[in-house]
Design an enzyme around this catalytic site. Structure first.
Site, PDB file in Angstrom:
ATOM      1  N   TRP A 176       0.859  -1.181   0.000  1.00  0.00           N
ATOM      2  CA  TRP A 176       0.000   0.000   0.000  1.00  0.00           C
ATOM      3  C   TRP A 176       0.895   1.230   0.000  1.00  0.00           C
ATOM      4  O   TRP A 176       1.870   1.289   0.760  1.00  0.00           O
ATOM      5  CB  TRP A 176      -0.923   0.049   1.230  1.00  0.00           C
ATOM      6  CG  TRP A 176      -1.623   1.380   1.305  1.00  0.00           C
ATOM      7  CD1 TRP A 176      -2.630   1.819   0.492  1.00  0.00           C
ATOM      8  CD2 TRP A 176      -1.298   2.476   2.178  1.00  0.00           C
ATOM      9  NE1 TRP A 176      -2.958   3.112   0.809  1.00  0.00           N
ATOM     10  CE2 TRP A 176      -2.171   3.548   1.833  1.00  0.00           C
ATOM     11  CE3 TRP A 176      -0.375   2.663   3.202  1.00  0.00           C
ATOM     12  CZ2 TRP A 176      -2.139   4.780   2.500  1.00  0.00           C
ATOM     13  CZ3 TRP A 176      -0.332   3.893   3.866  1.00  0.00           C
ATOM     14  CH2 TRP A 176      -1.211   4.934   3.510  1.00  0.00           C
ATOM     15  N   GLU A 217      -3.061  -2.767  -2.494  1.00  0.00           N
ATOM     16  CA  GLU A 217      -4.202  -2.211  -1.747  1.00  0.00           C
ATOM     17  C   GLU A 217      -4.538  -0.803  -2.222  1.00  0.00           C
ATOM     18  O   GLU A 217      -3.707   0.098  -2.170  1.00  0.00           O
ATOM     19  CB  GLU A 217      -3.838  -2.196  -0.240  1.00  0.00           C
ATOM     20  CG  GLU A 217      -4.907  -1.567   0.636  1.00  0.00           C
ATOM     21  CD  GLU A 217      -4.493  -1.506   2.106  1.00  0.00           C
ATOM     22  OE1 GLU A 217      -3.324  -1.836   2.433  1.00  0.00           O
ATOM     23  OE2 GLU A 217      -5.333  -1.114   2.932  1.00  0.00           O
ATOM     24  N   LYS A 219      -7.110   2.758  -2.422  1.00  0.00           N
ATOM     25  CA  LYS A 219      -7.706   3.685  -1.467  1.00  0.00           C
ATOM     26  C   LYS A 219      -8.415   4.809  -2.219  1.00  0.00           C
ATOM     27  O   LYS A 219      -8.141   5.041  -3.394  1.00  0.00           O
ATOM     28  CB  LYS A 219      -6.572   4.249  -0.596  1.00  0.00           C
ATOM     29  CG  LYS A 219      -7.005   5.030   0.599  1.00  0.00           C
ATOM     30  CD  LYS A 219      -5.871   5.118   1.611  1.00  0.00           C
ATOM     31  CE  LYS A 219      -6.260   6.062   2.729  1.00  0.00           C
ATOM     32  NZ  LYS A 219      -5.347   5.979   3.864  1.00  0.00           N
ATOM     33  N   ASP A 250      -9.522  -3.028   1.406  1.00  0.00           N
ATOM     34  CA  ASP A 250      -9.606  -2.534   2.780  1.00  0.00           C
ATOM     35  C   ASP A 250     -11.004  -1.945   2.923  1.00  0.00           C
ATOM     36  O   ASP A 250     -11.397  -1.064   2.144  1.00  0.00           O
ATOM     37  CB  ASP A 250      -8.517  -1.477   3.013  1.00  0.00           C
ATOM     38  CG  ASP A 250      -8.510  -0.951   4.441  1.00  0.00           C
ATOM     39  OD1 ASP A 250      -9.581  -0.536   4.930  1.00  0.00           O
ATOM     40  OD2 ASP A 250      -7.438  -0.922   5.073  1.00  0.00           O
ATOM     41  N   HIS A 253     -11.612   1.743   2.658  1.00  0.00           N
ATOM     42  CA  HIS A 253     -11.046   2.469   1.523  1.00  0.00           C
ATOM     43  C   HIS A 253     -12.007   2.667   0.362  1.00  0.00           C
ATOM     44  O   HIS A 253     -11.606   2.714  -0.786  1.00  0.00           O
ATOM     45  CB  HIS A 253      -9.791   1.746   1.023  1.00  0.00           C
ATOM     46  CG  HIS A 253      -8.638   1.866   1.967  1.00  0.00           C
ATOM     47  ND1 HIS A 253      -7.358   1.465   1.657  1.00  0.00           N
ATOM     48  CD2 HIS A 253      -8.569   2.358   3.228  1.00  0.00           C
ATOM     49  CE1 HIS A 253      -6.563   1.692   2.671  1.00  0.00           C
ATOM     50  NE2 HIS A 253      -7.265   2.229   3.647  1.00  0.00           N
ATOM     51  N   HIS A 277      -8.387  -6.252   4.200  1.00  0.00           N
ATOM     52  CA  HIS A 277      -8.079  -5.553   5.438  1.00  0.00           C
ATOM     53  C   HIS A 277      -9.438  -5.181   5.993  1.00  0.00           C
ATOM     54  O   HIS A 277     -10.122  -4.320   5.423  1.00  0.00           O
ATOM     55  CB  HIS A 277      -7.295  -4.259   5.186  1.00  0.00           C
ATOM     56  CG  HIS A 277      -5.826  -4.449   5.156  1.00  0.00           C
ATOM     57  ND1 HIS A 277      -4.953  -3.400   5.006  1.00  0.00           N
ATOM     58  CD2 HIS A 277      -5.058  -5.560   5.301  1.00  0.00           C
ATOM     59  CE1 HIS A 277      -3.711  -3.858   5.039  1.00  0.00           C
ATOM     60  NE2 HIS A 277      -3.756  -5.172   5.202  1.00  0.00           N
ATOM     61  N   ASP A 285     -11.715   7.125   6.525  1.00  0.00           N
ATOM     62  CA  ASP A 285     -10.961   5.897   6.780  1.00  0.00           C
ATOM     63  C   ASP A 285     -10.297   5.994   8.157  1.00  0.00           C
ATOM     64  O   ASP A 285      -9.080   6.025   8.274  1.00  0.00           O
ATOM     65  CB  ASP A 285      -9.914   5.730   5.667  1.00  0.00           C
ATOM     66  CG  ASP A 285      -9.073   4.479   5.847  1.00  0.00           C
ATOM     67  OD1 ASP A 285      -9.594   3.502   6.407  1.00  0.00           O
ATOM     68  OD2 ASP A 285      -7.904   4.492   5.432  1.00  0.00           O
ATOM     69  N   ASP A 287     -10.162   4.000  10.717  1.00  0.00           N
ATOM     70  CA  ASP A 287      -9.571   2.809  11.329  1.00  0.00           C
ATOM     71  C   ASP A 287     -10.007   2.596  12.772  1.00  0.00           C
ATOM     72  O   ASP A 287      -9.189   2.340  13.651  1.00  0.00           O
ATOM     73  CB  ASP A 287      -8.038   2.843  11.201  1.00  0.00           C
ATOM     74  CG  ASP A 287      -7.585   2.644   9.760  1.00  0.00           C
ATOM     75  OD1 ASP A 287      -7.869   1.573   9.206  1.00  0.00           O
ATOM     76  OD2 ASP A 287      -6.961   3.565   9.182  1.00  0.00           O
ATOM     77  N   ASP A 317      -7.265  -4.417   9.997  1.00  0.00           N
ATOM     78  CA  ASP A 317      -6.473  -3.188   9.895  1.00  0.00           C
ATOM     79  C   ASP A 317      -7.221  -2.033  10.543  1.00  0.00           C
ATOM     80  O   ASP A 317      -8.129  -1.455   9.942  1.00  0.00           O
ATOM     81  CB  ASP A 317      -6.173  -2.881   8.416  1.00  0.00           C
ATOM     82  CG  ASP A 317      -5.297  -1.638   8.267  1.00  0.00           C
ATOM     83  OD1 ASP A 317      -4.711  -1.192   9.274  1.00  0.00           O
ATOM     84  OD2 ASP A 317      -5.200  -1.104   7.141  1.00  0.00           O
TER      85      ASP A 317
HETATM   86  C1  RNT Z   1      -3.804   2.797   4.991  1.00  0.00           C
HETATM   87  C2  RNT Z   1      -3.912   1.357   4.679  1.00  0.00           C
HETATM   88  C3  RNT Z   1      -2.768   0.507   5.147  1.00  0.00           C
HETATM   89  C4  RNT Z   1      -2.338   0.858   6.539  1.00  0.00           C
HETATM   90  C5  RNT Z   1      -1.437  -0.153   7.180  1.00  0.00           C
HETATM   91  C6  RNT Z   1      -0.728   0.410   8.352  1.00  0.00           C
HETATM   92  O1  RNT Z   1      -4.944   3.493   4.726  1.00  0.00           O
HETATM   93  O2  RNT Z   1      -5.104   0.839   5.168  1.00  0.00           O
HETATM   94  O3  RNT Z   1      -3.103  -0.824   5.025  1.00  0.00           O
HETATM   95  O4  RNT Z   1      -3.433   0.995   7.384  1.00  0.00           O
HETATM   96  O5  RNT Z   1      -0.599  -0.684   6.242  1.00  0.00           O
HETATM   97 ZN    ZN Z   2      -5.329  -1.293   5.002  1.00  0.00          ZN
END
Ligand code: RNT
Ligand code: ZN
Length: 410
Positions: A176, A217, A219, A250, A253, A277, A285, A287, A317
């Site tokens: 990523w 990955e 986004k 993810d 994302h 993820h 995003d 998290d 994640d």
């Molecule tokens: C960032 C991505 C990525 C990170 C990690 C730390 O938006 O989701 O995967 O969260 O690699």
């Molecule tokens: Zn991620």
């Protein structure tokens, strides 16, 4: 009349024993970076790349020994098969510039994983670095910058190969990058072309496909990079398909309102494997720790009803620094497992049949009926049969750890 939970599921044609076995065999890759707010073990800089961890709860892990101690405490309360997901910034000995990482820096992790029969996954760390120039890495117009990150990514794939070989469990190396722009770009295709060429260079290294899978990955946007992301979903979906890589989704994302679970069936029809993820975005995003909410259930349901778990890399994640970080790992991972179990205890055949008969009333009625089936009882059986503490009891143990260990980290 009173039934027990097993009988109720039997009535729907569900094999409860099989569901518990399937759950025990489903590997979840647990991200080490929840334990230290994505700081890593290099001499500290800021977290950059448009991602953020907020909160300053006591006891953040500061080194390999603290982080693995916290991980052990979390693993103690997580049933099933587990992998640990590492980032390049978690070099455990003789730290070098990221460009030069080799298996040597990660030997202690392999030892740790071997002793606990865990697999290891890996991620190049393409953020929190002075080598990101103007927010760009593999797509930078500066060749020196692209070369730095190409080398870092190749070395990362080599570390994944080493994990796969040493542990006998295939490793996922996930790429990523944060590359993007705050304002609408004058040139959209230029950076994407450079990213494509950089990825091609990385893939000139012919990695051993028996030991490692590589994923990319995508986004939508990051903080400070709101208008354009070089590695968008369309970019990676196409790149992965053309180059035999995995496209990693993810769940944080995508646009708010976009249903990530709906993508799974389409992806499965064109890809051997997919990667996840699992995260929880709140307005962006962000998290957040994953909850057992409808969106999580939707993802778990799709993976189970498409019979895709053995074709899926399932990683978590998220990173929340405002609560006990060990608890955050346990809560999120257990929620993933609960969602999977609930999916495994659902009579998909009955639902599919009703849909194909255009009996949409029955679909709706059944779906609502299923929501209140006693899957929690099976979850508690699963925990106790495998020697794990129930929901109300693990927390007491983690509080004790907070008192005895985390609070002493001043
Ligand atoms: C960032 C991505 C990525 C990170 C990690 C730390 O938006 O989701 O995967 O969260 O690699
Ligand atoms: Zn991620």
């Amino acid at each position: 009349m009173k039934y027990n939970a097993n009988e109720i599921f039997k009535h729907y044609g569900i094999d409860v024993e099989k569901a518990k076995k399937d759950l025990a065999n489903t590997t979840i890759s647990i991200h080490c970076w929840q334990l230290d707010d994505v700081s890593g073990f290099e001499s500290k800089g800021n977290l950059t790349g448009g991602i953020q961890s907020t909160g300053d709860y006591i006891g953040k892990a500061r080194n390999f020994s603290e982080l693995t101690s916290d991980l052990d405490k979390a693993l103690m309360h997580i049933p099933g098969k587990k992998k640990i997901n590492l980032h390049a910034i978690y070099q455990a000995q003789d730290v070098v510039d990221r460009r030069f990482i080799t298996p040597h820096q990660f030997e202690p992790w392999v030892k740790y994983a071997k002793e606990r029969a865990l697999g290891l996954d890996f991620n190049p760390t393409v953020f929190s670095s002075s080598w990101l120039k103007d927010g760009l890495s593999l797509s930078s117009p500066i060749k020196e910058v692209r070369d730095y990150w190409i080398e870092h990514c190749i070395n990362s794939i080599k570390i994944s190969e080493y994990f796969g070989k040493e542990l006998g469990i295939k490793s996922l190396c996930n790429i990523w990058i944060p590359d993007g722009l705050k304002e609408v770009p004058a040139d959209r295709i230029g950076p994407r072309k450079r990213l494509k060429e950089s990825l091609d260079k990385i893939l000139e290294y012919k990695f051993d496909k028996n030991l490692v899978d590589v994923s990319v990955e995508s986004k939508v946007f990051g903080i400070g990079l709101e208008s354009y992301t070089v590695g968008s979903h369309e970019f990676y979906l196409n790149y992965a398909l053309k180059n035999n890589l995995l496209c990693l989704l993810d769940t944080g994302h995508f646009h708010e309102g976009e249903i990530v679970a709906d993508k799974i069936s389409s992806m499965l029809l064109f890809n051997d494997k997919i990667a996840f993820h699992v995260s929880r975005p709140v307005r962006w995003d962000s998290d957040h720790v994953i909850k057992l909410d409808d969106k999580l259930q939707d993802v778990a349901d799709e993976l189970v009803k498409c019979n895709a778990l053995d074709r899926t890399y399932l990683a978590l994640d998220y990173f929340d620094g405002s609560i006990n970080r060990v608890a955050a790992i346990i809560i999120g991972t257990r929620n993933m497992q609960k969602a999977l179990l609930k999916a495994m205890l659902t009579p998909w055949n009955l639902l599919k049949e009703a849909q194909d008969n255009a009996d949409h009333t029955k679909v709706l009625a059944l779906e609502e009926e299923i929501k209140t089936l006693p899957w929690q009882e099976i979850w508690y059986d699963f925990l106790s049969e495998n020697g794990y503490l129930s929901e109300e009891n693990w927390y007491i143990d983690v509080l004790d750890y907070e008192e005895k260990v985390l609070k002493k980290r001043a």
